[in-house]
Design an enzyme around this catalytic site. Structure first.
Site, PDB file in Angstrom:
ATOM      1  N   ASP A  74       0.814  -1.178   0.055  1.00  0.00           N
ATOM      2  CA  ASP A  74      -0.009   0.059  -0.080  1.00  0.00           C
ATOM      3  C   ASP A  74       0.931   1.242   0.073  1.00  0.00           C
ATOM      4  OD1 ASP A  74      -1.954   2.290   0.446  1.00  0.00           O
ATOM      5  OD2 ASP A  74      -3.157   0.587   1.361  1.00  0.00           O
ATOM      6  N   SER A 124      -6.784   4.094  -1.631  1.00  0.00           N
ATOM      7  CA  SER A 124      -6.905   2.756  -2.043  1.00  0.00           C
ATOM      8  C   SER A 124      -8.215   2.091  -1.942  1.00  0.00           C
ATOM      9  CB  SER A 124      -6.225   2.327  -0.514  1.00  0.00           C
ATOM     10  OG  SER A 124      -4.982   2.821  -0.341  1.00  0.00           O
ATOM     11  N   GLU A 251      -6.767  -7.710  25.232  1.00  0.00           N
ATOM     12  CA  GLU A 251      -5.364  -7.485  25.358  1.00  0.00           C
ATOM     13  C   GLU A 251      -5.296  -6.420  25.886  1.00  0.00           C
ATOM     14  OE1 GLU A 251      -1.158  -6.959  22.504  1.00  0.00           O
ATOM     15  OE2 GLU A 251      -3.046  -7.266  21.623  1.00  0.00           O
ATOM     16  N   PHE A 299      -5.037  -9.404  15.714  1.00  0.00           N
ATOM     17  CA  PHE A 299      -4.058  -9.521  16.404  1.00  0.00           C
ATOM     18  C   PHE A 299      -3.887  -8.019  16.976  1.00  0.00           C
ATOM     19  CE2 PHE A 299      -2.813 -12.316  13.183  1.00  0.00           C
ATOM     20  CZ  PHE A 299      -2.686 -13.344  14.039  1.00  0.00           C
ATOM     21  N   ASP A 348       2.006   2.641   3.842  1.00  0.00           N
ATOM     22  CA  ASP A 348       1.294   3.823   3.597  1.00  0.00           C
ATOM     23  C   ASP A 348       1.224   4.665   4.634  1.00  0.00           C
ATOM     24  OD1 ASP A 348      -0.936   5.258   1.701  1.00  0.00           O
ATOM     25  OD2 ASP A 348      -2.133   4.611   3.764  1.00  0.00           O
ATOM     26  N   ASP A 389      -1.047   0.005  -4.959  1.00  0.00           N
ATOM     27  CA  ASP A 389      -2.303   0.802  -5.012  1.00  0.00           C
ATOM     28  C   ASP A 389      -2.249   2.255  -5.602  1.00  0.00           C
ATOM     29  OD1 ASP A 389      -1.595   1.269  -2.623  1.00  0.00           O
ATOM     30  OD2 ASP A 389      -3.632   0.846  -1.793  1.00  0.00           O
ATOM     31  N   HIS A 497      -0.778  11.014  -1.026  1.00  0.00           N
ATOM     32  CA  HIS A 497      -0.594  10.230  -1.852  1.00  0.00           C
ATOM     33  C   HIS A 497      -0.166  10.938  -3.218  1.00  0.00           C
ATOM     34  CE1 HIS A 497      -4.141   7.165  -0.422  1.00  0.00           C
ATOM     35  NE2 HIS A 497      -3.006   7.417   0.287  1.00  0.00           N
TER      36      HIS A 497
END
Length: 515
Positions: A74, A124, A251, A299, A348, A389, A497
């Site tokens: 990305d 994206s 977590e 995660f 990114d 992308d 971008h």
């Protein structure tokens, strides 16, 4: 509409990007655009399919790959690849320039144009939709064509595109999505989702006036994927997108789930036979691929940590390479083959934060994940594509001497004369770094800077004022520090971008591997 479309993967990688002719511009007006044949969704697809068929007709081999792996860096601009290659080589003790990242050994390369139907510089959501479907679309939408309006859920219905992952599932193949971002973020979502706004990752993010039984958020779409036997492997971040508001994160107990509909999507995933859910590295390593048919790994509550900070996670967090290996171990059991998308999503984010160190280290780990896939597959039956992308505004400037630290200040020359060991200076005599950004948070007039570094994206809002003394004085600044924000020409809280072409690298049925 969706059932009438035929997927050709080559279509998605720029074959449908046909140049537009412009009228005569006035000094202040945007020129009128002539859209060939009105650039309808069918036109995008058919134009790309024609180009792909023409290329296939001249191919020397007629074999077809059983497995397809798409690696998406990305924001991985060509400048990012160059700088990461050098940084990787210098970390290994070389000068860096002669180094290659794993996918730079691939025998087939090309350039892809990234513009969307409404933006010159892409996001994206629209570009990954195009990559997955072969149909260009507007910015900010997921898995729907340009007829749909962003933010209007009803407008997306009947205008869905068909993704490569969906077609693989319908064909009985195994399917997987791996990312370092939230699994519902734009790039991974475009492999399985269809919605009129990329931000609708969970039901609480859908505006009340748009809510209804036909407006399903992206987290639900992943778990309730209707094709084949559902998505087989989904690994990434975004845990709280799947948890009801009355649940607490395992977590970080202070964080509640984000779902207002009361659905426990993790439990829904786990109810199917052979399914497993993991949320830390130890649990992932304990997975038995032979006994696991469906694996969901989430995660982090949000995006996963940058690779350089992964070791600081008390619960343990897998690398992109580790997730790729686990995914392949499960997916390759299917005798009909598989489709896998792997995203290096935080490349990114490093760029948006104006922090080349994190962007480059994420790119290097992305290359390691590509190598892991090469090691676990064969070019005889697997097509591996590596691309991006969109680009970013990272620039590589000056005349640094061979082997000069890529994150360092230029030592060499500011002209085309013989290099020296001295710091090169700008026209006022001030030193400058090899890497900088055209815009972003590293502007000389920034205040309220982030001494702890760009840990998250979007970047922390920063106060700006015109630079009074010109460029920053970098003589005593450590530009190689992990938290250094590269100098930017124009002040923005988040670097943007950019619109130039991106690279496409392919390893397939040509009898060649990487050295």
């Amino acid at each position: 509409m969706r059932t009438r479309k035929i997927f050709l993967l080559a279509t998605a990688l720029g074959a449908a990007s046909i140049a537009c002719a412009a009228g005569k511009p006035s000094p202040i007006d945007v020129p009128a655009i002539h859209h060939p044949d009105q650039e309808t969704p069918d036109w995008w697809f058919r134009a790309g399919a024609a180009a792909a068929n023409q290329n296939m007709a001249s191919a020397t081999r007629k074999s077809r790959a059983k497995n397809v792996i798409v690696f998406l860096g990305d924001g991985m601009s060509i400048t990012t690849i160059t700088a990461a290659r050098i940084y990787d080589g210098q970390q290994k003790g070389g000068s860096g320039e002669e180094n290659r990242l794993s996918f730079e050994y691939f025998p087939a390369t090309a350039l892809s144009r990234t513009y969307e139907t409404d933006f010159q510089t892409a996001d994206s959501a629209g570009t990954m939709t195009a990559i997955m479907s072969g149909v260009k679309t507007r910015a900010g939408v997921i898995g729907v064509d340009q007829v749909a309006e962003r933010g209007d859920c009803a407008s997306g219905r009947g205008n869905e595109t068909v993704s490569a992952l969906e077609l693989a599932a319908v064909a009985g193949q195994a399917t997987g999505v791996v990312t370092t971002t939230r699994i519902t973020h734009a790039t991974p979502a475009a492999t399985y989702g269809h919605i009129a706004d990329r931000d609708w990752e969970t039901d609480m993010e859908i505006p009340e006036k748009q809510r209804g039984p036909d407006c399903v958020d992206l987290a639900r779409q992943l778990v309730e994927f209707p094709f084949g036997r559902g998505i087989d492997v989904a690994l990434g971040g975004g845990r709280t997108e799947f948890m009801p508001a009355d649940q607490r994160d395992p977590e970080y107990p202070g964080l509640p789930g984000k779902r207002l509909d009361g659905r426990d999507l993790i439990a829904a995933w786990s109810r199917r036979g052979g399914a497993a859910y993991v949320w830390n590295e130890t649990q992932l390593k304990a997975i038995d691929p032979a006994r696991t048919t469906h694996l969901l790994g989430l995660f982090e509550p949000e995006h996963m940590k940058y690779e350089t900070e992964r070791a600081k996670d008390p619960a343990g967090e897998p690398s992109l390479s580790e997730m790729t290996r686990t995914a392949l171990a499960i997916l390759r059991k299917n005798p009909k083959g598989f489709f896998l998308m792997v995203e290096g999503g935080r490349i990114d984010h490093g760029h948006h934060a104006g922090n080349a160190y994190r962007a480059l280290t994420e790119t290097i780990e992305f290359a390691h994940a590509v190598q892991a896939a090469v090691d676990m597959t064969s070019a005889a039956d697997t097509l591996i594509l590596v691309t991006a992308d969109h680009s970013h505004t990272l620039t590589f400037a000056g005349y640094p001497a061979r082997g000069n630290p890529i994150l360092g200040k230029v030592r060499g020359s500011s002209g085309e004369g013989a290099p020296s060991g001295k710091l090169a200076g700008d026209a006022t005599g001030r030193p400058y770094a090899t890497l900088s950004y055209a815009n972003g948070p590293g502007y000389a007039g920034a205040s309220d800077r982030q001494p702890e570094g760009p840990k998250h994206y979007p970047h922390k809002p920063t106060a700006y004022s015109p630079a009074k003394d010109g460029r920053p004085a970098l003589a005593d600044v450590d530009t190689e520090a992990p938290d250094y924000e590269q100098e930017s020409t124009m002040p923005l809280s988040s670097e943007t971008h950019s619109g130039e072409d991106v690279a496409v690298c392919a390893l397939s049925l040509v009898g060649e591997g990487i050295r």
